[in-house]
Design a protein around this motif. Structure first.
Motif, PDB file in Angstrom:
ATOM      1  N   ARG A 190      -2.863 -11.338  -0.623  1.00  0.00           N
ATOM      2  CA  ARG A 190      -4.524 -11.341  -0.247  1.00  0.00           C
ATOM      3  C   ARG A 190      -5.248 -12.028   1.004  1.00  0.00           C
ATOM      4  NH1 ARG A 190      -6.587  -9.904  -6.514  1.00  0.00           N
ATOM      5  NH2 ARG A 190      -5.628  -8.693  -7.362  1.00  0.00           N
ATOM      6  N   MET A 191      -3.365 -11.991   1.642  1.00  0.00           N
ATOM      7  CA  MET A 191      -4.391 -12.684   3.157  1.00  0.00           C
ATOM      8  C   MET A 191      -3.223 -11.450   4.186  1.00  0.00           C
ATOM      9  SD  MET A 191      -5.030 -15.705   4.251  1.00  0.00           S
ATOM     10  CE  MET A 191      -5.461 -15.826   5.478  1.00  0.00           C
ATOM     11  N   PHE A 192      -4.706 -11.697   5.772  1.00  0.00           N
ATOM     12  CA  PHE A 192      -4.345 -11.102   6.131  1.00  0.00           C
ATOM     13  C   PHE A 192      -4.638 -11.732   7.788  1.00  0.00           C
ATOM     14  CE2 PHE A 192      -5.840  -8.763   9.880  1.00  0.00           C
ATOM     15  CZ  PHE A 192      -4.965  -7.191  10.075  1.00  0.00           C
ATOM     16  N   PHE A 193      -3.805 -11.818   8.435  1.00  0.00           N
ATOM     17  CA  PHE A 193      -2.870 -12.569   9.177  1.00  0.00           C
ATOM     18  C   PHE A 193      -3.540 -11.926  10.503  1.00  0.00           C
ATOM     19  CE2 PHE A 193      -0.494 -14.029   5.848  1.00  0.00           C
ATOM     20  CZ  PHE A 193      -0.960 -15.673   6.551  1.00  0.00           C
ATOM     21  N   GLY A 194      -4.502 -11.455  11.423  1.00  0.00           N
ATOM     22  CA  GLY A 194      -5.276 -11.115  12.637  1.00  0.00           C
ATOM     23  C   GLY A 194      -3.950 -11.315  13.294  1.00  0.00           C
ATOM     24  N   GLU A 195      -3.964 -10.861  14.647  1.00  0.00           N
ATOM     25  CA  GLU A 195      -2.914 -10.706  15.712  1.00  0.00           C
ATOM     26  C   GLU A 195      -3.956 -10.561  17.019  1.00  0.00           C
ATOM     27  OE1 GLU A 195      -0.531 -12.041  16.528  1.00  0.00           O
ATOM     28  OE2 GLU A 195       0.084 -12.625  14.920  1.00  0.00           O
ATOM     29  N   SER A 196      -4.190  -9.447  16.998  1.00  0.00           N
ATOM     30  CA  SER A 196      -5.323  -9.215  17.917  1.00  0.00           C
ATOM     31  C   SER A 196      -6.330  -8.074  17.773  1.00  0.00           C
ATOM     32  CB  SER A 196      -4.007  -8.401  19.070  1.00  0.00           C
ATOM     33  OG  SER A 196      -5.068  -9.082  20.811  1.00  0.00           O
TER      34      SER A 196
ATOM     35  N   ARG B 277      -1.213 -19.964  -1.877  1.00  0.00           N
ATOM     36  CA  ARG B 277      -1.867 -19.594  -3.030  1.00  0.00           C
ATOM     37  C   ARG B 277      -2.432 -17.917  -2.676  1.00  0.00           C
ATOM     38  NH1 ARG B 277      -7.291 -17.878  -5.013  1.00  0.00           N
ATOM     39  NH2 ARG B 277      -7.761 -18.572  -2.480  1.00  0.00           N
ATOM     40  N   LEU B 278      -2.800 -17.704  -1.171  1.00  0.00           N
ATOM     41  CA  LEU B 278      -3.206 -16.026  -1.213  1.00  0.00           C
ATOM     42  C   LEU B 278      -2.091 -14.688  -1.029  1.00  0.00           C
ATOM     43  CD1 LEU B 278      -6.062 -16.330   0.808  1.00  0.00           C
ATOM     44  CD2 LEU B 278      -6.089 -15.829  -1.935  1.00  0.00           C
ATOM     45  N   VAL B 279      -0.671 -15.017  -0.072  1.00  0.00           N
ATOM     46  CA  VAL B 279       0.352 -14.603  -0.708  1.00  0.00           C
ATOM     47  C   VAL B 279       1.326 -14.829  -1.508  1.00  0.00           C
ATOM     48  CG1 VAL B 279       0.459 -15.038   1.973  1.00  0.00           C
ATOM     49  CG2 VAL B 279       1.821 -16.792   0.246  1.00  0.00           C
ATOM     50  N   ASP B 280       0.733 -14.703  -2.628  1.00  0.00           N
ATOM     51  CA  ASP B 280       1.553 -15.014  -3.627  1.00  0.00           C
ATOM     52  C   ASP B 280       0.846 -14.180  -4.896  1.00  0.00           C
ATOM     53  OD1 ASP B 280       3.911 -16.035  -3.284  1.00  0.00           O
ATOM     54  OD2 ASP B 280       3.569 -17.725  -4.019  1.00  0.00           O
TER      55      ASP B 280
END
Length: 248
Positions: free
Chosen positions: A157-163, A219-222
């Motif tokens: 439940r983690m979003f890694f914004g790129e562009s 925590r969020l990626v799991d």
């Protein structure tokens, strides 16, 4: 803090050094080398690390301190912009034209930058991630015309914004606000925005100490989340609905 970046081995499954050992100058440079394979990229993001380099350079891996983030309940649009949205016919979807979004991001001029860090190899790596269901795009349309968008990597439940990009004024703002709205509804509290700038601050971005950020990511990626394309899950969002997003 390291005096020089760690040189990654050729094995794409090899671990990164701890993100907290990144260099202070340049801020956050952690490692050099390796590749942009799916195992390496997902391992990096899971540990709060991202690639950022220019054409002709080997891959450079970063984890700056502090980290720029957007709490999904704190994205802000100005009063004037929200007023304009009340007359806006734009509609927002997800994962219907990922390649167009990343290509538009690569072609968008950036203040103070010559060329783009989204090289052809970088572009292909994220297209491959998208095809595997790991990378997603949020797209803003005016009729059939793509007028804005954002892309990034989702783990748990983690979003890694790129562009993100704007093909029409405000297109990237609508994409970001729509992404935050949907993620908030899904129970995703945070969007990684990597490195601070004034524009991100104006939209509600905040700085988080790296140690706190890494704890949140761990925590969020799991946490469990549905896999696969977001098209159906995201649905269609009318940009006019974002006129309720609060002003700074």
């Amino acid at each position: 803090m390291r005096q020089r970046p760690f040189v990654l081995p050729s094995d794409p499954h090899a671990p990164f050094p701890p993100a907290g050992s990144a260099m202070r100058d340049p801020d956050g440079l952690l490692a050099i080398g390796g590749d942009l394979s799916r195992p390496r990229l997902l391992n990096a993001y899971r540990h709060g690390i991202f690639p950022w380099f220019s054409a002709g350079q080997p891959p450079l891996w970063w984890s700056p301190d502090p980290r720029m983030v957007f709490p999904t309940d704190q994205v802000r649009l100005s009063t004037r912009f929200r007023r304009g949205l009340k007359r806006c016919a734009w509609r927002v979807r997800a994962d219907t034209c990922f390649e167009q979004v990343i290509t538009a991001c690569a072609r968008s001029p950036r203040p103070g930058q010559q060329g783009t860090w989204i090289t052809s190899g970088m572009r292909q790596a994220y297209i491959d991630l998208h095809r595997q269901g790991d990378a997603h795009s949020v797209e803003v349309f005016e009729g059939d015309a793509l007028v804005g968008g954002i892309y990034g990597v989702a783990i748990g439940r983690m979003f890694f914004g790129e562009s993100m990009f704007s093909g029409r004024s405000g297109g990237s703002k609508v994409a970001l606000a729509a992404l935050a709205s949907r993620l908030r509804a899904w129970g995703w509290p945070l969007i990684d925005a990597q490195v601070e700038n004034d524009h991100l601050h104006s939209l509600g971005g905040a700085l988080m100490p790296r140690e706190d950020f890494l704890g949140q990511v761990a925590r969020l990626v799991d946490l469990a989340s549905p896999e696969g394309p977001w098209t159906d899950r995201f649905g269609v969002l009318d940009a006019v609905s974002l006129s309720q997003v609060s002003a700074p």
